[in-house]
Design a protein around this motif. Structure first.
Motif, PDB file in Angstrom:
ATOM      1  N   LEU A  79       0.822  -1.205   0.000  1.00 38.78           N
ATOM      2  CA  LEU A  79       0.000   0.000   0.000  1.00 38.78           C
ATOM      3  C   LEU A  79       0.859   1.260   0.000  1.00 38.78           C
ATOM      4  CD1 LEU A  79      -2.904  -0.936   2.438  1.00 38.78           C
ATOM      5  CD2 LEU A  79      -3.093  -0.440  -0.001  1.00 38.78           C
ATOM      6  N   GLU A  80       1.935   1.247   0.766  1.00 40.06           N
ATOM      7  CA  GLU A  80       2.833   2.399   0.796  1.00 40.06           C
ATOM      8  C   GLU A  80       3.450   2.644  -0.594  1.00 40.06           C
ATOM      9  OE1 GLU A  80       3.182   4.498   3.325  1.00 40.06           O
ATOM     10  OE2 GLU A  80       1.823   3.307   4.544  1.00 40.06           O
ATOM     11  N   LEU A  81       3.847   1.563  -1.248  1.00 35.70           N
ATOM     12  CA  LEU A  81       4.409   1.713  -2.596  1.00 35.70           C
ATOM     13  C   LEU A  81       3.369   2.218  -3.588  1.00 35.70           C
ATOM     14  CD1 LEU A  81       6.707  -1.434  -2.879  1.00 35.70           C
ATOM     15  CD2 LEU A  81       7.399   0.966  -2.688  1.00 35.70           C
ATOM     16  N   LEU A  82       2.140   1.762  -3.462  1.00 36.78           N
ATOM     17  CA  LEU A  82       1.086   2.226  -4.362  1.00 36.78           C
ATOM     18  C   LEU A  82       0.801   3.713  -4.168  1.00 36.78           C
ATOM     19  CD1 LEU A  82      -1.331  -0.822  -4.242  1.00 36.78           C
ATOM     20  CD2 LEU A  82       0.059  -0.076  -6.186  1.00 36.78           C
ATOM     21  N   ILE A  83       0.903   4.192  -2.937  1.00 40.44           N
ATOM     22  CA  ILE A  83       0.729   5.624  -2.685  1.00 40.44           C
ATOM     23  C   ILE A  83       1.850   6.409  -3.359  1.00 40.44           C
ATOM     24  CG2 ILE A  83       0.810   7.405  -0.890  1.00 40.44           C
ATOM     25  CD1 ILE A  83      -0.779   5.450   0.904  1.00 40.44           C
ATOM     26  N   LEU A 105      -7.820   8.360  -3.142  1.00 42.36           N
ATOM     27  CA  LEU A 105      -7.046   7.110  -3.062  1.00 42.36           C
ATOM     28  C   LEU A 105      -6.188   7.055  -1.807  1.00 42.36           C
ATOM     29  CD1 LEU A 105      -5.683   6.307  -6.630  1.00 42.36           C
ATOM     30  CD2 LEU A 105      -7.233   4.947  -5.255  1.00 42.36           C
ATOM     31  N   VAL A 106      -5.496   8.147  -1.510  1.00 39.93           N
ATOM     32  CA  VAL A 106      -4.617   8.183  -0.340  1.00 39.93           C
ATOM     33  C   VAL A 106      -5.453   8.049   0.934  1.00 39.93           C
ATOM     34  CG1 VAL A 106      -3.056   9.646   1.006  1.00 39.93           C
ATOM     35  CG2 VAL A 106      -2.731   9.426  -1.453  1.00 39.93           C
ATOM     36  N   ALA A 107      -6.619   8.689   0.967  1.00 37.95           N
ATOM     37  CA  ALA A 107      -7.484   8.570   2.147  1.00 37.95           C
ATOM     38  C   ALA A 107      -7.934   7.126   2.347  1.00 37.95           C
ATOM     39  CB  ALA A 107      -8.686   9.496   2.002  1.00 37.95           C
ATOM     40  N   ILE A 108      -8.359   6.481   1.276  1.00 30.55           N
ATOM     41  CA  ILE A 108      -8.807   5.089   1.378  1.00 30.55           C
ATOM     42  C   ILE A 108      -7.663   4.181   1.785  1.00 30.55           C
ATOM     43  CG2 ILE A 108      -9.633   3.107   0.035  1.00 30.55           C
ATOM     44  CD1 ILE A 108     -11.304   5.162  -1.604  1.00 30.55           C
ATOM     45  N   ARG A 109      -6.524   4.332   1.132  1.00 31.08           N
ATOM     46  CA  ARG A 109      -5.374   3.467   1.449  1.00 31.08           C
ATOM     47  C   ARG A 109      -4.846   3.737   2.849  1.00 31.08           C
ATOM     48  NH1 ARG A 109      -2.715   3.624  -4.576  1.00 31.08           N
ATOM     49  NH2 ARG A 109      -4.185   2.153  -5.459  1.00 31.08           N
ATOM     50  N   SER A 110      -4.895   4.993   3.282  1.00 31.63           N
ATOM     51  CA  SER A 110      -4.448   5.312   4.635  1.00 31.63           C
ATOM     52  C   SER A 110      -5.380   4.703   5.668  1.00 31.63           C
ATOM     53  CB  SER A 110      -4.360   6.824   4.829  1.00 31.63           C
ATOM     54  OG  SER A 110      -3.367   7.363   3.984  1.00 31.63           O
ATOM     55  N   ALA A 111      -6.690   4.743   5.401  1.00 34.95           N
ATOM     56  CA  ALA A 111      -7.650   4.133   6.318  1.00 34.95           C
ATOM     57  C   ALA A 111      -7.428   2.624   6.397  1.00 34.95           C
ATOM     58  CB  ALA A 111      -9.084   4.441   5.869  1.00 34.95           C
ATOM     59  N   ILE A 112      -7.235   1.999   5.251  1.00 31.25           N
ATOM     60  CA  ILE A 112      -6.958   0.559   5.235  1.00 31.25           C
ATOM     61  C   ILE A 112      -5.687   0.263   6.027  1.00 31.25           C
ATOM     62  CG2 ILE A 112      -6.292  -1.400   3.772  1.00 31.25           C
ATOM     63  CD1 ILE A 112      -8.141  -0.171   1.607  1.00 31.25           C
ATOM     64  N   SER A 113      -4.648   1.057   5.796  1.00 26.43           N
ATOM     65  CA  SER A 113      -3.377   0.860   6.509  1.00 26.43           C
ATOM     66  C   SER A 113      -3.555   1.021   8.012  1.00 26.43           C
ATOM     67  CB  SER A 113      -2.325   1.853   6.009  1.00 26.43           C
ATOM     68  OG  SER A 113      -1.990   1.606   4.682  1.00 26.43           O
ATOM     69  N   PHE A 114      -4.311   2.049   8.409  1.00 27.05           N
ATOM     70  CA  PHE A 114      -4.532   2.301   9.838  1.00 27.05           C
ATOM     71  C   PHE A 114      -5.209   1.117  10.515  1.00 27.05           C
ATOM     72  CE2 PHE A 114      -7.416   3.751  13.206  1.00 27.05           C
ATOM     73  CZ  PHE A 114      -6.492   4.269  14.100  1.00 27.05           C
ATOM     74  N   PHE A 115      -6.319   0.655   9.922  1.00 28.55           N
ATOM     75  CA  PHE A 115      -7.062  -0.441  10.546  1.00 28.55           C
ATOM     76  C   PHE A 115      -6.306  -1.762  10.456  1.00 28.55           C
ATOM     77  CE2 PHE A 115     -10.547   2.608   9.857  1.00 28.55           C
ATOM     78  CZ  PHE A 115     -10.970   2.713  11.176  1.00 28.55           C
ATOM     79  N   LEU A 116      -5.597  -1.981   9.383  1.00 33.23           N
ATOM     80  CA  LEU A 116      -4.799  -3.197   9.262  1.00 33.23           C
ATOM     81  C   LEU A 116      -3.666  -3.203  10.279  1.00 33.23           C
ATOM     82  CD1 LEU A 116      -4.333  -5.831   7.735  1.00 33.23           C
ATOM     83  CD2 LEU A 116      -3.016  -4.548   6.052  1.00 33.23           C
ATOM     84  N   ASP A 117      -3.037  -2.054  10.470  1.00 28.82           N
ATOM     85  CA  ASP A 117      -1.964  -1.947  11.450  1.00 28.82           C
ATOM     86  C   ASP A 117      -2.504  -2.185  12.866  1.00 28.82           C
ATOM     87  OD1 ASP A 117       0.786  -1.463  12.044  1.00 28.82           O
ATOM     88  OD2 ASP A 117       0.239   0.538  12.765  1.00 28.82           O
TER      89      ASP A 117
END
Length: 128
Positions: A79-83, A105-117
């Motif tokens: 996800l970080e690389l895709l951003i 896109l960054v908001a969605i990916r950041s939310a996914i990253s936050f909850f996954l983390d």
């Protein structure tokens, strides 16, 4: 012969080449992200399948949690690389619509990253 138009054409060719090169770099970063997710998936399956085929419930659960933690790390990295790739694409286009799309896109990916983390953190606490 107009020297300024020749110079302008050379500058445009140089910028066009740079834009194309950066577009290829962004595409390469996207491919690396996909490869990371595929590697994570394969490692996840390699960790889960043996536990499902045999073993007691406790060992199976511990193996599943360990595999999920590892898969989560791969997904977060991808996800970080895709951003990064999206940032490069947007910087090259300079269109307002692309900037708004990037923000979404960054908001969605950041939310996914936050909850996954967060989920990975909980799994790490549960895993001995």
């Amino acid at each position: 012969m107009d020297l300024t138009s020749g110079s302008r054409a050379t500058d445009e060719m140089g910028l066009t080449g740079l834009v194309q090169a950066l577009d290829w770099v962004a595409a390469g970063i996207e491919m690396i992200a996909v490869v990371l997710m595929l590697i994570g998936t394969l490692r996840f399956l390699a960790g889960v399948i043996p536990g499902e085929l045999g073993g007691d419930r406790t060992r199976r659960s511990a193996g599943m949690n360990a595999a999920r933690i590892e898969l989560g790390g791969y997904i977060l990295s991808a996800l970080e690389l895709l951003i990064v790739s999206d940032l490069i694409h947007t910087a090259l286009s300079l269109a307002l619509q692309d900037l708004l799309f990037l923000a979404l896109l960054v908001a969605i990916r950041s939310a996914i990253s936050f909850f996954l983390d967060r989920e990975i953190g909980k799994l790490k606490e549960e895993t001995p």
